[in-house]
Design a protein around this motif. Sequence first.
Motif, mmCIF file in Angstrom:
data_model
loop_
_atom_site.group_PDB
_atom_site.id
_atom_site.type_symbol
_atom_site.label_atom_id
_atom_site.label_comp_id
_atom_site.label_asym_id
_atom_site.label_seq_id
_atom_site.Cartn_x
_atom_site.Cartn_y
_atom_site.Cartn_z
ATOM 1 N N ASN A 260 0.847 -1.189 0.000
ATOM 2 C CA ASN A 260 0.000 0.000 0.000
ATOM 3 C C ASN A 260 0.884 1.241 0.000
ATOM 4 O O ASN A 260 1.709 1.436 0.901
ATOM 5 C CB ASN A 260 -0.920 0.018 1.228
ATOM 6 N N VAL A 261 0.735 2.066 -1.024
ATOM 7 C CA VAL A 261 1.516 3.285 -1.189
ATOM 8 C C VAL A 261 0.600 4.477 -0.958
ATOM 9 O O VAL A 261 -0.474 4.561 -1.560
ATOM 10 C CB VAL A 261 2.134 3.359 -2.597
ATOM 11 N N THR A 262 1.006 5.381 -0.084
ATOM 12 C CA THR A 262 0.220 6.586 0.176
ATOM 13 C C THR A 262 0.946 7.801 -0.380
ATOM 14 O O THR A 262 2.168 7.919 -0.248
ATOM 15 C CB THR A 262 -0.014 6.778 1.685
ATOM 16 N N ILE A 263 0.186 8.694 -1.003
ATOM 17 C CA ILE A 263 0.764 9.874 -1.641
ATOM 18 C C ILE A 263 0.040 11.121 -1.150
ATOM 19 O O ILE A 263 -1.118 11.053 -0.725
ATOM 20 C CB ILE A 263 0.671 9.785 -3.176
ATOM 21 N N PRO A 264 0.705 12.270 -1.187
ATOM 22 C CA PRO A 264 0.029 13.526 -0.807
ATOM 23 C C PRO A 264 -0.876 14.012 -1.933
ATOM 24 O O PRO A 264 -0.669 13.696 -3.104
ATOM 25 C CB PRO A 264 1.205 14.481 -0.575
ATOM 26 N N TRP A 265 -1.880 14.827 -1.544
ATOM 27 C CA TRP A 265 -2.802 15.374 -2.547
ATOM 28 C C TRP A 265 -3.469 16.624 -1.976
ATOM 29 O O TRP A 265 -3.889 16.641 -0.828
ATOM 30 C CB TRP A 265 -3.852 14.323 -2.911
ATOM 31 N N ASN A 266 -3.521 17.642 -2.773
ATOM 32 C CA ASN A 266 -4.133 18.909 -2.368
ATOM 33 C C ASN A 266 -3.518 19.463 -1.082
ATOM 34 O O ASN A 266 -4.217 19.989 -0.213
ATOM 35 C CB ASN A 266 -5.651 18.753 -2.185
ATOM 36 N N GLY A 267 -2.208 19.309 -0.945
ATOM 37 C CA GLY A 267 -1.521 19.846 0.211
ATOM 38 C C GLY A 267 -1.612 19.006 1.460
ATOM 39 O O GLY A 267 -1.081 19.391 2.506
ATOM 40 N N LYS A 268 -2.267 17.855 1.388
ATOM 41 C CA LYS A 268 -2.409 16.985 2.549
ATOM 42 C C LYS A 268 -1.517 15.764 2.390
ATOM 43 O O LYS A 268 -1.560 15.082 1.361
ATOM 44 C CB LYS A 268 -3.863 16.543 2.725
ATOM 45 N N GLN A 269 -0.702 15.477 3.414
ATOM 46 C CA GLN A 269 0.194 14.338 3.373
ATOM 47 C C GLN A 269 -0.578 13.025 3.574
ATOM 48 O O GLN A 269 -1.558 12.982 4.318
ATOM 49 C CB GLN A 269 1.269 14.466 4.463
ATOM 50 N N GLU A 270 -0.115 11.987 2.898
ATOM 51 C CA GLU A 270 -0.727 10.653 3.000
ATOM 52 C C GLU A 270 -2.246 10.740 2.806
ATOM 53 O O GLU A 270 -3.026 10.212 3.594
ATOM 54 C CB GLU A 270 -0.381 9.998 4.340
ATOM 55 N N ALA A 271 -2.634 11.408 1.748
ATOM 56 C CA ALA A 271 -4.059 11.658 1.508
ATOM 57 C C ALA A 271 -4.738 10.536 0.731
ATOM 58 O O ALA A 271 -5.923 10.266 0.938
ATOM 59 C CB ALA A 271 -4.235 12.980 0.757
ATOM 60 N N ILE A 272 -4.004 9.861 -0.151
ATOM 61 C CA ILE A 272 -4.598 8.844 -1.008
ATOM 62 C C ILE A 272 -3.752 7.580 -0.943
ATOM 63 O O ILE A 272 -2.520 7.629 -1.059
ATOM 64 C CB ILE A 272 -4.708 9.337 -2.462
ATOM 65 N N GLY A 273 -4.421 6.463 -0.751
ATOM 66 C CA GLY A 273 -3.743 5.174 -0.690
ATOM 67 C C GLY A 273 -3.949 4.387 -1.961
ATOM 68 O O GLY A 273 -5.039 4.384 -2.547
ATOM 69 N N PHE A 274 -2.892 3.701 -2.396
ATOM 70 C CA PHE A 274 -2.931 2.874 -3.609
ATOM 71 C C PHE A 274 -2.445 1.478 -3.251
ATOM 72 O O PHE A 274 -1.355 1.314 -2.700
ATOM 73 C CB PHE A 274 -2.041 3.484 -4.689
ATOM 74 N N ARG A 275 -3.246 0.481 -3.540
ATOM 75 C CA ARG A 275 -2.894 -0.913 -3.241
ATOM 76 C C ARG A 275 -2.545 -1.638 -4.535
ATOM 77 O O ARG A 275 -3.382 -1.744 -5.440
ATOM 78 C CB ARG A 275 -4.058 -1.631 -2.549
ATOM 79 N N THR A 276 -1.316 -2.126 -4.614
ATOM 80 C CA THR A 276 -0.894 -2.854 -5.808
ATOM 81 C C THR A 276 -1.472 -4.268 -5.795
ATOM 82 O O THR A 276 -1.569 -4.899 -4.741
ATOM 83 C CB THR A 276 0.633 -2.950 -5.901
#
Length: 401
Positions: A260-276
């Motif tokens: 599970n990789v989390t990335i920032p979005w709209n200035g918020k850290q760890e905003a969106i999670g991506f599961r491979t």
Amino acid sequence: MKRRIAIFVLLVVCTGMLAGCWSKKELTDLAFIIAVGLDKTKDGKYLASFQVVNPGNVAGATQRGGGAAGVPVSIYASTGDSLVEASRKASQKLSRLPYYAHTNLVVIGEEVAREGLDGVFDALERNNQFRTTARLVIAHGHSAQDVLTVLTPVDKISANQIIKTLEFSEMAWGQTMNVDVWQVIRDLSSPGRNPVVTGVKIEGNPTRGKRQTNVQSSVPDARVSLDGLALFKNGRLVKWVNGPTARGVVWVLDRIKQTNVTIPWNGKQEAIGFRTVRAKTDVEAEFKGGRPSISVHIGAEGDISEVLTMVHLNDPAVLLRLEKELDRHIENEVKQAIVSAQRVRTDVFGFGDAVHRAAPRLWKKIQNEWHDRYFPELDVTVTADIYIRRTGLRNKPYMEK
């Protein structure tokens, strides 16, 4: 007459084939060693610890509900100048013959790993009972003996718990690796690759973890958990890596199954999670001006696992931007892992093997200086191509700005 001779010869042959009990051993005379731990004593000798199954207690634990039974394993320790000597001396304490056919875990103490693994596996590999498919871990912060003495509540045999944790952690998290003895031996004997081994640590009080009360509580006093990756050079542990850096190592080695990789979005850290759900890494050697360089390409696809900010996932342009951000995030993880390995001059990725496959003659000239001269200055290009396959059951998050 010929028929009688033929029958006689057949009976003699059958008799020879059926006489197979010359080396029999009774089960009651065998001590089934499930795990082996290896530490160093203050005077420089090997301290070998053997986790032996108490068969009656393991079976009784199933019938009587776990904690009511006796201790499922016993630890026997002995010292020696070599692993074979320590194993033989253990017979002074065991009332049964040590039997290694069921040994499925080897725990190496951190001190032993830092001094070097040269010769450690020779006795194991030569033993016709021992299987090199046994898993290997490095004890981090505690001795190998302490790791083996901690009793576990779910899996009665703690070695089995460590093995299952290795398997499921690699499958679901991607920051550890399930490595066996044979793979480490193969990496040690390869001039173009160094071993990577998962570490284990004890959370809590190791002394209380040895007692049976540790498995009779919903919150055990001590637990054994995985703890990062140990990088080796010339058979010696030189660096520990954890977190995203450890996952970067696993990315390059093409051992990512799910993570599970989390990335920032709209200035918020760890905003969106991506599961491979699928991943593939290709490593190729290239040559510029007679010097080798490496190209690492990572392809993966998966699902959006979590959204903690306002984003419209039904917009293709937004999904494209998310994929680009995931590309950059994973590329940075891999680059960080490569830089960490280059700082300690150890090629744990097998880049040397890639050069060997691409240019055998050049490799023969540079292999002796690969880790100390060529690998630290190696030009590595990392590219990632991530595809979002699904966004889950909700396109628009319920959070509003």
